[in-house]
Design a protein around this motif. Structure first.
Motif, short mmCIF file in Angstrom:
data_model
loop_
_atom_site.label_atom_id
_atom_site.label_comp_id
_atom_site.label_asym_id
_atom_site.label_seq_id
_atom_site.Cartn_x
_atom_site.Cartn_y
_atom_site.Cartn_z
N PHE A 1 0.83 -1.20 0.00
CA PHE A 1 0.00 0.00 0.00
C PHE A 1 0.86 1.25 0.00
CE2 PHE A 1 -2.63 3.04 2.63
CZ PHE A 1 -3.43 3.43 1.58
N THR A 2 1.91 1.26 0.81
CA THR A 2 2.81 2.41 0.85
C THR A 2 3.50 2.61 -0.50
OG1 THR A 2 3.16 2.07 3.21
CG2 THR A 2 4.80 3.41 2.05
N ARG A 3 3.97 1.52 -1.10
CA ARG A 3 4.60 1.62 -2.43
C ARG A 3 3.61 2.16 -3.46
NH1 ARG A 3 6.82 -3.14 -0.55
NH2 ARG A 3 5.23 -4.41 -1.58
N TYR A 4 2.38 1.65 -3.42
CA TYR A 4 1.36 2.13 -4.37
C TYR A 4 1.12 3.63 -4.19
CZ TYR A 4 -3.06 3.54 -6.18
OH TYR A 4 -4.02 4.28 -6.82
N ARG A 5 0.93 4.07 -2.95
CA ARG A 5 0.64 5.49 -2.71
C ARG A 5 1.78 6.38 -3.19
NH1 ARG A 5 -1.60 7.14 2.93
NH2 ARG A 5 -2.20 8.93 1.66
N ALA A 6 3.00 5.98 -2.91
CA ALA A 6 4.15 6.79 -3.31
C ALA A 6 4.24 6.89 -4.82
CB ALA A 6 5.43 6.20 -2.73
N VAL B 1 10.70 14.50 -19.11
CA VAL B 1 9.61 14.10 -18.23
C VAL B 1 8.75 13.02 -18.89
CG1 VAL B 1 7.58 14.89 -16.96
CG2 VAL B 1 9.61 16.33 -17.07
N GLY B 2 8.58 13.08 -20.19
CA GLY B 2 7.81 12.05 -20.89
C GLY B 2 8.44 10.69 -20.76
N THR B 3 9.75 10.62 -20.93
CA THR B 3 10.46 9.36 -20.78
C THR B 3 10.39 8.87 -19.33
OG1 THR B 3 11.97 9.96 -22.56
CG2 THR B 3 12.70 8.23 -21.06
N ALA B 4 10.61 9.78 -18.39
CA ALA B 4 10.54 9.42 -16.98
C ALA B 4 9.14 8.92 -16.63
CB ALA B 4 10.91 10.60 -16.10
N HIS B 5 8.11 9.60 -17.12
CA HIS B 5 6.74 9.18 -16.82
C HIS B 5 6.48 7.79 -17.37
CE1 HIS B 5 2.40 8.75 -17.58
NE2 HIS B 5 2.32 9.27 -16.37
N GLY B 6 6.99 7.49 -18.55
CA GLY B 6 6.79 6.16 -19.13
C GLY B 6 7.38 5.07 -18.26
N TRP B 7 8.60 5.26 -17.79
CA TRP B 7 9.23 4.27 -16.90
C TRP B 7 8.53 4.21 -15.55
CZ3 TRP B 7 12.21 0.59 -18.55
CH2 TRP B 7 12.92 0.76 -19.73
N LEU B 8 8.19 5.36 -15.01
CA LEU B 8 7.51 5.38 -13.72
C LEU B 8 6.12 4.75 -13.81
CD1 LEU B 8 8.55 8.96 -12.60
CD2 LEU B 8 9.27 6.80 -11.53
N TYR B 9 5.45 4.91 -14.94
CA TYR B 9 4.14 4.30 -15.12
C TYR B 9 4.25 2.78 -15.06
CZ TYR B 9 -0.44 3.16 -16.95
OH TYR B 9 -1.69 2.63 -17.11
N LEU C 1 6.33 1.14 -13.20
CA LEU C 1 6.40 0.86 -11.76
C LEU C 1 5.02 1.00 -11.10
CD1 LEU C 1 9.71 2.70 -10.79
CD2 LEU C 1 9.36 0.24 -11.10
N TYR C 2 4.27 1.99 -11.55
CA TYR C 2 2.90 2.18 -11.05
C TYR C 2 2.05 0.96 -11.35
CZ TYR C 2 -1.82 4.19 -10.77
OH TYR C 2 -3.14 4.42 -10.47
N LEU C 3 2.16 0.44 -12.57
CA LEU C 3 1.40 -0.76 -12.94
C LEU C 3 1.78 -1.94 -12.05
CD1 LEU C 3 1.44 -0.61 -16.84
CD2 LEU C 3 -0.45 -0.03 -15.31
N ALA C 4 3.08 -2.12 -11.83
CA ALA C 4 3.54 -3.23 -10.98
C ALA C 4 3.05 -3.06 -9.55
CB ALA C 4 5.06 -3.32 -11.03
N MET D 1 -8.99 -3.31 -10.53
CA MET D 1 -7.55 -3.25 -10.75
C MET D 1 -7.25 -2.51 -12.05
SD MET D 1 -4.75 -6.29 -11.26
CE MET D 1 -5.40 -6.76 -12.85
N LEU D 2 -7.96 -2.82 -13.11
CA LEU D 2 -7.70 -2.18 -14.40
C LEU D 2 -8.03 -0.69 -14.37
CD1 LEU D 2 -8.97 -4.95 -16.84
CD2 LEU D 2 -6.60 -4.34 -16.29
N LEU D 3 -9.11 -0.32 -13.70
CA LEU D 3 -9.46 1.10 -13.60
C LEU D 3 -8.40 1.88 -12.82
CD1 LEU D 3 -13.32 0.90 -13.07
CD2 LEU D 3 -12.09 1.76 -15.08
N VAL D 4 -7.91 1.30 -11.74
CA VAL D 4 -6.87 1.98 -10.97
C VAL D 4 -5.60 2.07 -11.80
CG1 VAL D 4 -5.43 1.86 -8.90
CG2 VAL D 4 -7.87 1.37 -8.74
N MET D 5 -5.29 1.04 -12.57
CA MET D 5 -4.12 1.08 -13.44
C MET D 5 -4.23 2.18 -14.49
SD MET D 5 -3.17 -2.86 -14.14
CE MET D 5 -2.10 -3.78 -13.06
N LEU D 6 -5.41 2.35 -15.06
CA LEU D 6 -5.61 3.38 -16.08
C LEU D 6 -5.55 4.79 -15.51
CD1 LEU D 6 -8.42 1.79 -18.26
CD2 LEU D 6 -6.06 2.24 -18.92
N ALA D 7 -5.70 4.92 -14.20
CA ALA D 7 -5.69 6.24 -13.58
C ALA D 7 -4.37 6.98 -13.78
CB ALA D 7 -5.99 6.12 -12.08
N GLY D 8 -3.31 6.27 -14.04
CA GLY D 8 -2.02 6.91 -14.25
C GLY D 8 -1.83 7.49 -15.63
N THR D 9 -2.86 7.41 -16.48
CA THR D 9 -2.75 7.91 -17.84
C THR D 9 -3.50 9.21 -18.07
OG1 THR D 9 -4.67 6.64 -18.62
CG2 THR D 9 -2.51 5.57 -18.75
#
Length: 108
Positions: free
Chosen positions: A5-10, A42-50, A52-55, A71-79
């Motif tokens: 949960f902490t990893r997800y929030r961060a 930032v675009g490249t960083a966001h792609g890599w960070l996304y 991690l967000y999915l994982a 799960m899928l809806l929460v995953m899509l929230a990062g887009t």
């Protein structure tokens, strides 16, 4: 579940901030001032960070046994800009509601 949960929030906040910077700062700089430096970095960083967000989202969803749709809806929230912040708050409320309440000890 606490570590997941902490990893997800961060990572939800990090991805959200990166996406907001990309859309609100990088895109205007690119299309109005023809400077694509912020978009490139930032675009490249966001792609890599996304990724991690999915994982992190997948890990958390399996630990708390979410349905696939949630799960899928929460995953899509990062887009979508700002939606990862909303999703993080919703996830926090969902998990708080699922935690059993233990009564506070009464001092005597």
């Amino acid at each position: 579940m606490g570590g997941a949960f902490t990893r997800y929030r961060a990572i939800a906040w990090i991805v959200g901030v990166a996406l907001v910077v990309l859309v609100l700062i990088g895109m205007p700089l690119k299309y109005v001032f023809h400077d694509d430096t912020v978009v490139a970095v930032v675009g490249t960083a966001h792609g890599w960070l996304y990724m991690l967000y999915l994982a992190a989202t997948f890990d958390l969803s399996r630990r708390v046994d979410w349905p696939l749709k949630r799960m899928l809806l929460v995953m899509l929230a990062g887009t979508v800009p700002f939606v990862s912040f909303y999703a993080e708050r919703r996830v926090t409320h969902w998990l708080a509601a699922e935690q059993p309440r233990t009564p506070e000890p009464v001092a005597g």
